[in-house]
Structures are given as structure tokens and as C-alpha cells.
Design a protein around this motif. Structure first.
Motif, PDB file in Angstrom:
ATOM      1  N   LYS A 114      41.372  63.616  33.154  1.00 19.49           N
ATOM      2  CA  LYS A 114      40.933  62.681  32.111  1.00 19.49           C
ATOM      3  C   LYS A 114      40.129  63.404  31.032  1.00 19.49           C
ATOM      4  N   GLY A 115      39.215  64.252  31.481  1.00 19.01           N
ATOM      5  CA  GLY A 115      38.422  65.013  30.515  1.00 19.01           C
ATOM      6  C   GLY A 115      39.311  65.914  29.665  1.00 19.01           C
TER       7      GLY A 115
ATOM      8  N   PRO B  39      36.322  64.053  40.179  1.00 24.41           N
ATOM      9  CA  PRO B  39      37.192  65.208  40.471  1.00 24.41           C
ATOM     10  C   PRO B  39      36.491  66.560  40.374  1.00 24.41           C
ATOM     11  N   VAL B  40      35.549  66.691  39.468  1.00 29.23           N
ATOM     12  CA  VAL B  40      34.916  68.005  39.344  1.00 29.23           C
ATOM     13  C   VAL B  40      33.954  68.258  40.515  1.00 29.23           C
TER      14      VAL B  40
ATOM     15  N   TYR C 262      33.549  59.834  30.491  1.00 23.83           N
ATOM     16  CA  TYR C 262      34.079  59.085  31.635  1.00 23.83           C
ATOM     17  C   TYR C 262      33.090  59.083  32.791  1.00 23.83           C
ATOM     18  N   CYS C 263      33.358  59.809  33.846  1.00 17.87           N
ATOM     19  CA  CYS C 263      32.612  59.481  35.075  1.00 17.87           C
ATOM     20  C   CYS C 263      31.214  60.081  35.144  1.00 17.87           C
TER      21      CYS C 263
ATOM     22  N   VAL D 203      29.911  62.296  36.915  1.00 16.47           N
ATOM     23  CA  VAL D 203      29.679  63.728  37.140  1.00 16.47           C
ATOM     24  C   VAL D 203      28.963  64.295  35.909  1.00 16.47           C
ATOM     25  N   GLY D 204      29.353  63.797  34.733  1.00 19.42           N
ATOM     26  CA  GLY D 204      28.660  64.190  33.505  1.00 19.42           C
ATOM     27  C   GLY D 204      28.967  65.610  33.073  1.00 19.42           C
ATOM     28  N   CYS D 205      30.257  65.931  32.997  1.00 19.47           N
ATOM     29  CA  CYS D 205      30.654  67.306  32.661  1.00 19.47           C
ATOM     30  C   CYS D 205      30.357  67.647  31.202  1.00 19.47           C
TER      31      CYS D 205
ATOM     32  N   CYS E 182      31.216  64.573  28.657  1.00 17.26           N
ATOM     33  CA  CYS E 182      32.396  63.728  28.875  1.00 17.26           C
ATOM     34  C   CYS E 182      31.990  62.250  28.939  1.00 17.26           C
TER      35      CYS E 182
ATOM     36  N   LEU F 262      37.026  70.825  33.942  1.00 16.86           N
ATOM     37  CA  LEU F 262      37.244  69.436  33.502  1.00 16.86           C
ATOM     38  C   LEU F 262      38.372  68.877  34.353  1.00 16.86           C
ATOM     39  N   CYS F 263      38.396  67.559  34.554  1.00 14.18           N
ATOM     40  CA  CYS F 263      39.510  66.974  35.294  1.00 14.18           C
ATOM     41  C   CYS F 263      40.595  66.538  34.319  1.00 14.18           C
TER      42      CYS F 263
END
Ligand SMILES: Nc1nc2c(c(=O)[nH]1)N[C@H]1C(S)=C(S)[C@@H](COP(=O)(O)OP(=O)(O)OC[C@H]3O[C@@H](n4cnc5c(=O)[nH]c(N)nc54)[C@H](O)[C@@H]3O)O[C@H]1N2
Ligand SMILES: Nc1nc2c(c(=O)[nH]1)N[C@H]1C(S)=C(S)[C@@H](COP(=O)(O)OP(=O)(O)OC[C@H]3O[C@@H](n4cnc5c(=O)[nH]c(N)nc54)[C@H](O)[C@@H]3O)O[C@H]1N2
Ligand code: SF4
Ligand SMILES: [Mo]
Length: 892
Positions: free
Chosen positions: A51-52, A178-179, A16-17, A19-21, A14, A48-49
Motif C-alpha cells: 500500500k505504501g 506488513p512492515v 495508512y497503518c 506502523v507509521g513508516c 505513510c 514499505l509495504c
């Protein structure tokens, strides 16, 4: 109808943040793209949140920058790159290497970042490369380096699940990581994990808090100093760990003793009872993880906040063991990778130190570079001050938007306007920064580019390509390498691709390391391009030889010369108090479904439907005191500027504090850039600005009329709107407006807004109450509603989600549009809570009224919260508020 199948899938990460999903991006048999959580990725295990989950909606080429441009004109890459190389070279020749600078970003891939840093520090010979990580992680970096001798995050995500107490300091985990929040929530459902949230305002994260300490802004050091004293006076001081692995405990303790419990209560505004409750729980629990983020870092005392927290973990020896430790969670997808490759002006690559002559020599020999920067370069705030002062003659901005995200943002904007030469590499030219570029370079975006990122737990994952590169766009590392070539350093920048850069970087981490440095991924050096492509996520350290643990420091082994950690004395300094002129303290931060300056998330109507307008959160008593009304507009003013925002009155704010999201730019509102108000005051150690604290005043924006428009096509802004905010909706656009002069002619305003409306003006319905200044105009064609305009003397009371939905669905009840509300058969969803299934607040409240009492039963009833889960905290809050209200009503 057959369900489309995935024809081709690519594993990626991902964008975005931190967390690195892990993500699986698939092309489906119906031609569409699908983005899903990667069940095998150890950061998210398939989650995923919001956004993801909405990534597929943000990949269109609308607004993309597709070709290099000089002065707005399309040019070839050759012309653009030659121009950049020439301007940088001539500035260096005339004014020296420190007359040029790069300002880069934690959203670059490690390979991009590595090349930028190498070019500036090793070949240009200046350390004038800084990054938006200065606004984000710098205090954590400085705190780590002071305590550990290196910028090391000791723990990993699993510790959050293994802990018995999780303390969240200045972190809105539910919305920003979020995750991780979901992993904590899931673990907490299995066994008793106590959660303490330390944040001046009540956030969505408080939904899982056993205790919320709504401390006075800026008072964290006092709270943690008190905790250190309490630890020292208890049998939970780990004298063995302190004795064997640390230094400086006594001095750090002395620095706390001037604060008695009642002083701490006064400084933090918390009761002595709730402070004692927190201290007792912390002390009595072995497995404590303290997660912290921007409420800690973005402060003029940010580094001390970090060390005050770390001190408490060192004193209890709770570090680097399963389920315990201080845990700075990174913001951007590659904030960590940027720190690894030395993206900050005061660091060298591979966690080597710019202050150390030996390290400078090591780096220079590894690069075989003609020179190496000898001292720290300009940190972000000073960098833009130097631009303003005319000292920087050529500046290259890459993957960041400083005209919006830097404090004293108007000063930054004016500095760019005066800078002799500005290059911007971005994926879009629709940013407030791109407007000041002499040369614009098109970068590959997520899905097109390829490389690696490192997440908050030091895990390196691949971002892979699954889209065709559009137009002339090229990867950021290539922009830098090509300019390096043209500046005469062809040998050093002749990379065959990202795998070659990664290989060089991996070799560098192991070069003359021998266990001296924490960062070592030597085990991954010398991979073939094929291996690099197949790389699965791994955590560092990954030394080639020695055996390694997943965590650091359980048995000491710090990266200071004597291998001991340092306690740091962090005397508490009370923040500056408010003045009569600026009586309120403004706090800033994030909302659930937007990413920073919205260049990507605003492309998703689904994400925009959560919160579509810039706003000010204020306590009811403060609102009354300053004459503000809910849903009205407020002028917010500091010594640096003035903006206009929608008012949200809520007791989630402390008295004396207001909150404003950081996201809105000139692209989406006429006057909502919050950083125009924030002073560029920085932490003395880290240079990170205190973005969470500005002294402001608020007053009503005396609008004569308020307007709302929904249109099928992108609206133009009417000249009469002194306030506006734009947001995309599922089948069109929504525009909020207000004017300081009486509204002239409503139908004319609608025509100004949409030329498309004009072409259909035959089919127009209107309702006008001139005395009440209430107007409603709607225009239709045979496909349905083309556009509608609602205005009134007071804020327009029309459901936004309902109005926007009318663009999507013929047949339409035309009269209900003029009435501005749904007819009896349709129900108005209200503001979106669940973005995945587009479930609104009214539907959830109805379900609660019908007897749903848990987030899970709401999920069964409405599906809300059952996909990505990002809205579960808000649904929980609604259940609490409304279930209690219902019970109270029944009891009466
Ligand atoms: N949805 C979304 N998620 C994101 C991002 C995004 O743009 N949108 N950005 C990513 C990035 S780059 C980052 S850095 C992270 C940031 O993640 P967070 O740090 O969790 O987010 P923020 O909202 O900036 O601030 C966190 C909290 O600090 C609190 N705070 C303010 N002052 C103080 C104080 O003095 N003491 C304490 N204890 N708390 C205080 C604020 O009230 C706020 O709730 O989020 C990442 N994730
Ligand atoms: N008041 C206030 N201000 C803040 C904060 C706050 O909490 N409060 N938080 C601060 C923090 S923690 C952060 S991290 C910053 C973030 O602030 P910025 O970095 O300024 O914000 P972004 O919108 O993420 O900017 C990224 C830019 O890069 C572009 N881009 C996206 N992908 C690529 C790519 O692959 N290559 C290139 N070249 N460009 C790309 C995007 O279009 C966008 O223009 O804001 C800081 N500012
Ligand atoms: S938590 Fe959300 S934004 Fe962060 S990496 Fe995971 S999916 Fe992306
Ligand atoms: Mo950040």
C-alpha cells in the motif's frame, strides 16, 4: 534513455497503518512523483509495504472534493462556514450543548484532532466527540487504563526483534502491519524466534507461525485465563514484581479457577496437547511479546481479552523490559495521536481524565475556556443511536465513513438521512456518507496537509506537504478553527498554522504534569515554525527535565494513585451460540491491498488487482451443506440485512465460521456493505462493537446468468445486473455482474455498459450460443479493444487479469478474446500475488513446477516479492502447497 533523477525530496509519513513508516516523496526530472521508504526512519528503515509503495498511484485529483458545497451546490468558504457555525449555535441555543456532536477519525493529524476536541469539550462544553477509534482501539485503551491507570503502550518495535517468543493474538500482521511483520520475519531469519498465531482462521501471517491455534471465535479469555493459572502454579510467577508493583492478583486468579484444562479445551475447541504446548513455551521463555489487534479489541468481551493478556505479563513481570511485554498495535496512522489529544468521548486531552474534577480543572485553566465538559459524551454506537432518536440536531463527520464502517450500518445511514444538519469533511464526495451531508467541506489530503502523527510505539513523526493544495481544499484543523472563530471563540482558535497548534499541545502535556502523567512531550514545546518543520521522529515520553526510558513499567511506576498496576478479574463468558436460523458465525477484517472503505486504495489498479471483488470465505463442508459452489455467488443474511458476495471455498476457515472483508461499499458493488449485517452489540467497558462476530445464514444467489466486462472507459451499470462489482484495471475497468432474470441481449448489455462502445459498434465481433446462454461480444477501434462482454449460465471462466490486460496492448489476437483465453504464445498470469511487479499466481506456480522451492528463489526467477515484500507470505504458502503437491505426485 537516462534514468529520471529526484529534483526535490520531502520526508513524510505513510497515511495508512499505525506502523507509521517514514517516506521520502520526490519529484523526478521527468515530472513524475516517486514514493520510497525512508531509510533513516526508525519505524521502517526504508521498507514499505504494497500500500505504501503504491501511494503515488493514488494522488490523482479524480473524484476529489475541491470546493465547499451546500445541498450539492458549490459555495464559498465563508458561506459554508457561516452556515455550519449558525446551525451548531442555534441547536446549542435551543437544545443545549449535548444536542450537537462530532464524529472524527484516527486518520486526522494530531493538530486537527486537538482543535476538534478543544472546540467540543472546552468551548461548546459537551463531550459528544467520538471517533472511529471507538471501532478500533477502544478496548485496548480501556484495558490499559484499567491495568496501568493510563492508556500507555509499554514497549516499542525493537522488542519484537528482541523477543524469543512472539504471540500474535487476533492480528493478521502480514497484511495489516506488513512492515512490522517484515521486521519480525527478518529477525527470525537471524535467530530462533518462535511465533504463535492465535486466530480462528488461517491467515497469511500463519506462514511464519511455529504454532497456529485456530481457537473458537471469542474464546481468547478462556485461553489466557488458563495461562494465568498455569503461571500461578509454576516457578515462573514473578512474586517479587507482583508483590511490589501490582494489586489484585489473588482475585484475578480466583476468577480463572472455575475453568479446568478440559473446559478450556472445550471452550476454545483446541486440543489439550496444543494448549499445553503453548502454555509451556510461554512460561519457559522470559522474552515474550504478545501483539494483539482487532481479533481482541472488536469483541463484546474485548476489554476483558486485553486484561486477560496483560494479567499474564504482569504475573511474570514481563513488561517494559527489552524483548517483552503486551503490545497493542494501533490500526490507523494516528490512532495513537487521537488518544493523546483526547479524541474519545470519555477522555480529556493530554491523557487527563474526564472523570477527575482536578483534571477537568487543569484542562480548563490551560485552555482558559468558558466551560469544560463535565461527563463522558456519547460513544460511537450510542452517538448514532441518539442521531436516530432525533436527539442530535447537528453532526459533523470528519475523515471517516460511518455509513460503511459502523455496525448496523443501514440504521446509521437512515439516522443520517433524518438528522436535521450533517456536515462532512472529506477529500472526496464519492463516499456513502457524503451523500447525506447538508454541507460538504473539502479537506487537504495526504501530501497536501501538514502536521504530526503518532505510531504504535509512541513515536511522533511529521507528515509534510509536497503537493500544491488543489481547488479550495483546506486542512481539517482550519475547518474546525474557522467554525470556532465564528461561534465567538476567536482568541482560542486563532492559530498561525499547525506548528502553533502542536506547540500548544506540547505545552499542555507538560502543564502541571510533574511525572503524574505518562504523556509528556514538554521537551518539544516552544519550537519555532522552522524547528517544527525540521522535526525528526521522536518517541514519548520526552519530558523537559527528567531522564526517561524508552519503555514503561519495568520497575513499576504505574499511573494509578498508588502507582501499582491492577490485575483485573476476567471471568470467561462463552459467546452466544448460533441458531438454526443463523447457523454460521461471520468474521470480518482486512485484505492486504485495500484500505478500509477504499476511497484511496481503489484508485490504484495495481492494488485492485490483488483482490478485486467482495467475497465470502467458507469451509468446503459448510459450502456443500449450504449448496454454495466455488466462484458462484452467495446471499449472506443476518437479522439486520442481506448482502451478495463471491464464494471462495477454503479449508483455511474453521467449520461454522465464514469470513468477509470489511472494505466494499456502494461505490464499488451494489450490495456488499458487510456492516449492514453486524449487530451493534458493544463491550460493556469500552463501548467497542463486536465487529468480528455476527450470526448469519448463507444460500446460493440464484443467478440466471453471470457476466464479466472489461472496458477502456468507466462502465455504466446495466439495468439487468442484480449483482455487480466494479474495479479499476491498469488500462480500464472490470465489471462483474449477475442477473436473476435470463439475459436479454448480450450486445445490448455491452452497449448499456459503455456508451463508448456504441460509437465504435462498426467493429464488433460476437459469438452466441443461445441454447447454452453463452455469449461473447468484443468491440475494437484502431487503438485496440474498447470493451468485451462475456456471459454464461454459470460463473464466467475467463482469466480476469488476462482479460483486463487486453485493453492495454495492441495488436490483439481478436479471436483469442472471443475464446476468452490467451493464445498459445501468451501466458495467463492469473490473479496478482506480487503487486509491485504484477506477478500472478500462475507464474509462481509454474516457477515452483520448474523447481523453485523457496520464496528467495522465486524472487530470483520472477522478481516477485523482492520489492516491498508484502506478498512473501502468500508466495511462501504457494511454495508449501505446490511443492508438496509436486513431490507427492512424483512419489506416486
Ligand atoms: N491492508 C490493510 N491494513 C490495515 C488496514 C486496512 O484497512 N488494510 N487497517 C488498519 C487498521 S485501522 C487496523 S485497526 C488494523 C487491524 O489489523 P488486524 O487486527 O490485524 O486486522 P483484522 O483483519 O481486522 O483482524 C485480525 C484478525 O482477527 C481475527 N479474529 C476474529 N475473531 C477473533 C477472535 O475471537 N479471537 C482471535 N484471537 N482472533 C480473531 C480475524 O480472523 C483476523 O485475521 O489494520 C490496519 N492495517
Ligand atoms: N465489519 C467491520 N467493520 C469495521 C472494522 C472491521 O474490522 N470489521 N474495522 C473498524 C476499524 S478498526 C476502523 S479504523 C474503521 C475504519 O473505517 P472508516 O474510518 O469509516 O474508513 P475509511 O475508509 O478509512 O474512512 C476515511 C474517510 O476519510 C477520508 N479522508 C482521507 N483523508 C482525509 C483527510 O485528510 N481529511 C478528511 N477530512 N478526510 C479524509 C476518506 O476519503 C474516507 O472517506 O472501520 C471499522 N469498521
Ligand atoms: S506498513 Fe505499509 S501501510 Fe503501514 S505505515 Fe508502513 S508502508 Fe504504510
Ligand atoms: Mo482501525
Amino acid at each position: 534513455m537516462t534514468t529520471p533523477e529526484a529534483i526535490e525530496s520531502v520526508r513524510t509519513t505513510c497515511p495508512y497503518c499505525g506502523v507509521g513508516c517514514g517516506i521520502v516523496a520526490s519529484r523526478l526530472s521527468n515530472g513524475q512523483l516517486e514514493v520510497k521508504g525512508d531509510a533513516e526512519h526508525p519505524a521502517n528503515f526504508g521498507r514499505l509495504c504494497s500500500k505504501g509503495s503504491a501511494l503515488a498511484q493514488t494522488l490523482s485529483l479524480d473524484d476529489r472534493l475541491l470546493h465547499p458545497r451546500i445541498g450539492g451546490e458549490r459555495v464559498s468558504w465563508d458561506i459554508a462556514l457561516n452556515r455550519v457555525a449558525d446551525e451548531f449555535q442555534s441547536a446549542i441555543a435551543r437544545h443545549g450543548p449535548d444536542s450537537v456532536a462530532f464524529y472524527v477519525s484516527g486518520q486526522l493529524l494530531t493538530e486537527d484532532y486537538y482543535v476538534a476536541n478543544k472546540l467540543m469539550k472546552g468551548f461548546i462544553g459537551s463531550a459528544n466527540i467520538d471517533t472511529n477509534s471507538r471501532l478500533c482501539m477502544a478496548s485496548s485503551v480501556a484495558g490499559h487504563r484499567r491495568a496501568f491507570g493510563s492508556d500507555t503502550v509499554p514497549g516499542c518495535y525493537e522488542d519484537i526483534e528482541l523477543a524469543d517468543v512472539v504471540v500474535l493474538v487476533g492480528s493478521n500482521l502480514a497484511w495489516c502491519h506488513p512492515v512490522l511483520y517484515q521486521r519480525l520475519e527478518a529477525a527470525r531469519a537471524e535467530r530462533d524466534i518462535r511465533v504463535i498465531v492465535i486466530d480462528p482462521r488461517s491467515t497469511a501471517t500463519c506462514e511464519i507461525a511455529d504454532q497456529h491455534l485456530a481457537l473458537a471465535p471469542g474464546s481468547d479469555v478462556a485461553l489466557f485465563n488458563g495461562l494465568l493459572q498455569h503461571i500461578a502454579n509454576s516457578q515462573h510467577l514473578d512474586a517479587r514484581y507482583v508483590g511490589e508493583h501490582t494489586q489484585g492478583f489473588d482475585a484475578a486468579l480466583v476468577a480463572t479457577t472455575s475453568l479446568k484444562r478440559k473446559d478450556i479445551a472445550r471452550a476454545t475447541g483446541l486440543s489439550e496437547v496444543s494448549i499445553a504446548e503453548f502454555y509451556d513455551l510461554f512460561i519457559a521463555t522470559e522474552k515474550v511479546v504478545t501483539i494483539y489487534s482487532q481479533g481482541v479489541n472488536q469483541s463484546t468481551q474485548g476489554t476483558d481479552k486485553v486484561n486477560a493478556i496483560i494479567n499474564c505479563h504482569l504475573a511474570t513481570g514481563r513488561i517494559g523490559r527489552p524483548g517483552m511485554g503486551p503490545f497493542s498495535v494501533t490500526g490507523q496512522p494516528n490512532a495513537m495521536g487521537g488518544r493523546e489529544v483526547g479524541g474519545l468521548a470519555n477522555m480529556l486531552a493530554a491523557h487527563m481524565s474526564l472523570e477527575s474534577a482536578a483534571d477537568r480543572d487543569t484542562v480548563q485553566r490551560f485552555w482558559q475556556s468558558p466551560r469544560i465538559a463535565q461527563m463522558a459524551g456519547l460513544k460511537a454506537v450510542d452517538l448514532f443511536r441518539a442521531v436516530a432518536a432525533g436527539q442530535i440536531k447537528a453532526l459533523w463527520i470528519m475523515a471517516t465513513n460511518p455509513v460503511d464502517s459502523m455496525p448496523e450500518a443501514d440504521v446509521v445511514r437512515d439516522a443520517l438521512a433524518r438528522c436535521p444538519f450533517v456536515v462532512v469533511s472529506d477529500v472526496t464526495d464519492k463516499t456513502d456518507t457524503a451523500a447525506y451531508a447538508h454541507v460538504l467541506l473539502p479537506a487537504l489530503a495526504w501530501g497536501e496537509k501538514s502536521g504530526t502523527v503518532t505510531n504504535s510505539e509512541r513515536r511522533i513523526s511529521r507528515q509534510r506537504t509536497f503537493l500544491t493544495p488543489p481547488g479550495d481544499a483546506k486542512p481539517d484543523w482550519w475547518h474546525m478553527a474557522e467554525v470556532g472563530n465564528r461561534m465567538g471563540f476567536a482568541d482560542a482558535f486563532d492559530y498561525a498554522g499547525p506548528h502553533a497548534i502542536f506547540d500548544e499541545y506540547a505545552r499542555m502535556t507538560a502543564f502541571e504534569n510533574g511525572g503524574r502523567r505518562d504523556l509528556d512531550i514538554g521537551a518539544y514545546a516552544s519550537m519555532t515554525a522552522y524547528d517544527y518543520d525540521a522535526l525528526t521522529p521522536f518517541q514519548w515520553p520526552a519530558r523537559k527535565t527528567a531522564k526517561q526510558s524508552q519503555r514503561f513499567f519495568a520497575d513499576g511506576g504505574y499511573f494509578t494513585p498508588d502507582r501499582r498496576a491492577r490485575f483485573i478479574a476476567t471471568p470467561f463468558a462463552a459467546p452466544r451460540t448460533s441458531t438454526a436460523r443463523y447457523p454460521l458465525l461471520m468474521n470480518t477484517g482486512r485484505v492486504r491491498d485495500q484500505w478500509h472503505t477504499m476511497t484511496r486504495t481503489a484508485k490504484s489498479p495495481r492494488l485492485m488487482s490483488h483482490i478485486g471483488e467482495p467475497y465470502l470465505e467458507i469451509h468446503p463442508d459448510d459450502a456443500a451443506l449450504h449448496g454454495l459452489e466455488a466462484a458462484g455467488l452467495a446471499s449472506v443474511e443476518s437479522a439486520h440485512g442481506r448482502i451478495v458476495l463471491r464464494v471462495q471455498v477454503t479449508s483455511r476457515q474453521r467449520r461454522g465460521s465464514v469470513f468477509v472483508p470489511m472494505h466494499w461499499t456502494d461505490q464499488f458493488a451494489n450490495n456488499a456493505r458487510v456492516n449492514a449485517l453486524i449487530p451493534a452489540a458493544t463491550d460493556p467497558v469500552s463501548g467497542q462493537p463486536g465487529l468480528k462476530q455476527a450470526h448469519v445464514n448463507v444460500s446460493p444467489f440464484s443467478a440466471q446468468w453471470y457476466g464479466l466486462t472489461v472496458t477502456r472507459n468507466k462502465p455504466s451499470i446495466p439495468a439487468d445486473a442484480d449483482y455487480w462489482a466494479l474495479s479499476p484495471a491498469t488500462s480500464g475497468w472490470r465489471l462483474e455482474m449477475a442477473g436473476l432474470q435470463p439475459l436479454p441481449d448480450a450486445a445490448a448489455v455491452l452497449r448499456q455498459i459503455s456508451t463508448h462502445v456504441d460509437q465504435h459498434s462498426g467493429d464488433e465481433l460476437g459469438y452466441h450460443d443461445h441454447a447454452g446462454q453463452r455469449h461473447r461480444v468484443a468491440v475494437f477501434d484502431n487503438c485496440g479493444l474498447v470493451g468485451a462482454f462475456f456471459s454464461a449460465r454459470e460463473p464466467v471462466r475467463v482469466s480476469r487479469s488476462w482479460a483486463a490486460e487486453q485493453l492495454a496492448k495492441p495488436p490483439i489476437d481478436r479471436l483469442s478474446i472471443l475464446a476468452g483465453r490467451s493464445g498459445a504464445t501468451q501466458r495467463d498470469r492469473g490473479a496478482t500475488v506480487c503487486a509491485c511487479f504484477e506477478i500472478g499466481v500462475n507464474q509462481i506456480v509454474d516457477a515452483i513446477k520448474d523447481g523453485c522451492r523457496t520464496v528467495a528463489t522465486i524472487g530470483v526467477e520472477l522478481k516477485a516479492g523482492t520489492n516491498c515484500g508484502s506478498c512473501r507470505a502468500e508466495i511462501g504458502r504457494l511454495v508449501h502447497e505446490h511443492a508438496i503437491a509436486n513431490t507427492a505426485a512424483k512419489a506416486r
